[in-house]
Design an enzyme around this catalytic site. Structure first.
Site, short mmCIF file in Angstrom:
data_model
loop_
_atom_site.label_atom_id
_atom_site.label_comp_id
_atom_site.label_asym_id
_atom_site.label_seq_id
_atom_site.Cartn_x
_atom_site.Cartn_y
_atom_site.Cartn_z
N VAL A 11 53.16 36.52 47.62
CA VAL A 11 54.48 36.33 47.04
C VAL A 11 54.47 36.46 45.52
CG1 VAL A 11 54.27 33.80 46.91
CG2 VAL A 11 56.54 34.85 47.09
N CYS A 92 35.27 37.75 37.88
CA CYS A 92 36.16 38.78 38.45
C CYS A 92 37.30 39.09 37.49
CB CYS A 92 36.70 38.31 39.79
SG CYS A 92 37.74 39.55 40.61
N GLY A 116 50.25 38.48 38.74
CA GLY A 116 51.01 37.31 39.16
C GLY A 116 50.36 36.00 38.78
N CYS A 186 38.07 34.79 47.24
CA CYS A 186 38.61 35.68 48.26
C CYS A 186 37.60 36.07 49.33
CB CYS A 186 39.19 36.93 47.61
SG CYS A 186 38.00 37.91 46.65
#
Length: 343
Positions: A11, A92, A116, A186
Site C-alpha cells: 500500500v 540494503c 514509500g 524480506c
C-alpha cells in the site's frame, strides 16, 4: 517532473505513486527482484502490474539478485557466523534501494527517485517521520548522503492509518490496503536461524559462562543467541533471569549475567557516515543516539577515533548494545546527522 517509484506491491509504494501522479508528475514504477524466495516475486509483480494498469504507468522489473546476494545476504550470513547481530536493511538501503536502483533511475533519465519510506527531508537531512510509530529514518541512516539530493519520500508527513484510508477509496487499491504488513527482513520467513541452516550447522551444544569465566550452563550453539537474549540456554541452579552479555564464536561459548550487567554507558562505532561535517557533529549540543530501531533516543557525547569512527558516551545506561547493529545520531530536531556500526 519525471519520477521513478520503487514499488513492492504494498500500500505504501502504491499510494506513493498515486500521490505523485495526482500532483502532476510523470511517474513510472520499478519492482526489484532481490532474492530467490519461491513464489515471492511472482505474487508481488502481479500486484505491481495491477497497480500500474490502474494508474496507467509503465512498470520496470529490475533483477538485482546478484547484487543483493553479494552486498546484503552473504554479509548477513557471515555476520551471524562471526557472532555478530547484522542489520541487513541498513545495508540494503545503501547498496540496493538508494544505490543500484538510484543508478538505474539516473541512467533512465529520471529526475527523482521516490520510495514509500516513512521519513522526511529537512534542510538536506533525513528527518524522522510525522508518524513516529512507522518512522524509518533509522534504517536509512547508512545511505550515501549525496543520494538525498535525488530522493522523494511523499509519505513522510503522513500517518499510516491515513495512507491506508486513502487507498481504500479506490477499488483497485482497497485489497492491498487491507493486506498484512510485510516482515522487516524480506528474505526471512520465520527466524534467521532457518536462513543460516541453509548454509551452515547451527546446532552446536556449548558452554555458558559467567563474567568471571566460570562454566555455569549449556547452550544450543552460539548462532542461536544475540546480545540481550534471555531464553534458549540453561544456567544450572539459576533463580533469576540471565541475559546474553557476549558471544565467542571461536569457542562456541556465550557469557550471561543479570539484567544489570547488560547496562552499558559507552561504545565505539566504525564506518562513520556523516551528513554534516565531523566538527559540527562532534560539537553539537543536544545530540542523541538510537542503538536499535525501536530504542529510545538517548543523549550522547562523541569523540573521534583514529580509525575514523567515534567513541560514544551515553548520559544513561543502555541495555543490549550489540556489535554490528547501527547507531544513529540525531540532532534536537530529530534529523539524522550521522550513523555508524557498533564495534
Amino acid at each position: 517532473m519525471k519520477i521513478l517509484i520503487a514499488m513492492s506491491g504494498g500500500v505504501d509504494s502504491s499510494m506513493c505513486a498515486k500521490l505523485l501522479q495526482d500532483a502532476g508528475h510523470e511517474v513510472q514504477g520499478c519492482y526489484m527482484k532481490l532474492h530467490a524466495k519461491p513464489g515471492y516475486h511472482e505474487a508481488n509483480i502481479a500486484k505491481v502490474r495491477k497497480v500500474g494498469e490502474f494508474l496507467g504507468i509503465k512498470i520496470h522489473i529490475l533483477d538485482l539478485q546478484d547484487d543483493f546476494n553479494r552486498d546484503v545476504y552473504e554479509p548477513f550470513v557471515q555476520a551471524y557466523i562471526g557472532g555478530l547481530t547484522p542489520n541487513p536493511c541498513a545495508l540494503c538501503n545503501r547498496r540496493i534501494k538508494l544505490g543500484k536502483l538510484l543508478e538505474f533511475a539516473r541512467e533512465q533519465g529520471f529526475e527523482r527517485l521516490a520510495t514509500g519510506h516513512y521519513v522526511r527531508i529537512e534542510d538536506g537531512l533525513l528527518k524522522a517521520a510525522a508518524d513516529l510509530s512507522k518512522d524509518q529514518s533509522y534504517f536509512l541512516a547508512n545511505i550515501d548522503p549525496a543520494a538525498l539530493e535525488f530522493m522523494l519520500f511523499p509519505l513522510g508527513g503522513m500517518y499510516k492509518k491515513d495512507v491506508k484510508e486513502a487507498a481504500r477509496a479506490y477499488a483497485e487499491l482497497s485489497q492491498i490496503a487491507s493486506a498484512s504488513e510485510s516482515s522487516e527482513i524480506c528474505f526471512v520467513d520465520t527466524t534467521y536461524i532457518d536462513v543460516l541452516n541453509r548454509h551452515t550447522g547451527t546446532k552446536m551444544p556449548g558452554i555458558v559462562r559467567d563474567r568471571a569465566g566460570n562454566a555455569i550452563g549449556t547452550h544450543e550453539g552460539y548462532m542461536h543467541y544475540t546480545i540481550g537474549k534471555r531464553r534458549g540456554f540453561t544456567v544450572h541452579g539459576a533463580h533469576e533471569p540471565h541475559f546474553v552479555l557476549s558471544i565467542d564464536p571461536h569457542k562456541n561459548e556465550i557469557v550471561v549475567g543479570g539484567k544489570e550487567e547488560l547496562a552499558t554507558y559507552e561504545f565505539d562505532t566504525e564506518n562513520f557516515n556523516n551528513f554534516l561535517s565531523r566538527d559540527e557533529i562532534l560539537n553539537m549540543p543536544g545530540l542523541g543516539v538510537k542503538i536499535r530501531y525501536r530504542s529510545a533516543k538517548l543523549p550522547v557525547k562523541i569523540s573521534p577515533r583514529e580509525d575514523g569512527g567515534v567513541h560514544a558516551v551515553l548520559s544513561a545506561p543502555a541495555a543490549g548494545i550489540a556489535p554490528a547493529q547501527l547507531a544513529v545520531f540525531y540532532d534536537e530536531r530529530d534529523r539524522v546527522v550521522a550513523s555508524g556500526f557498533i564495534k
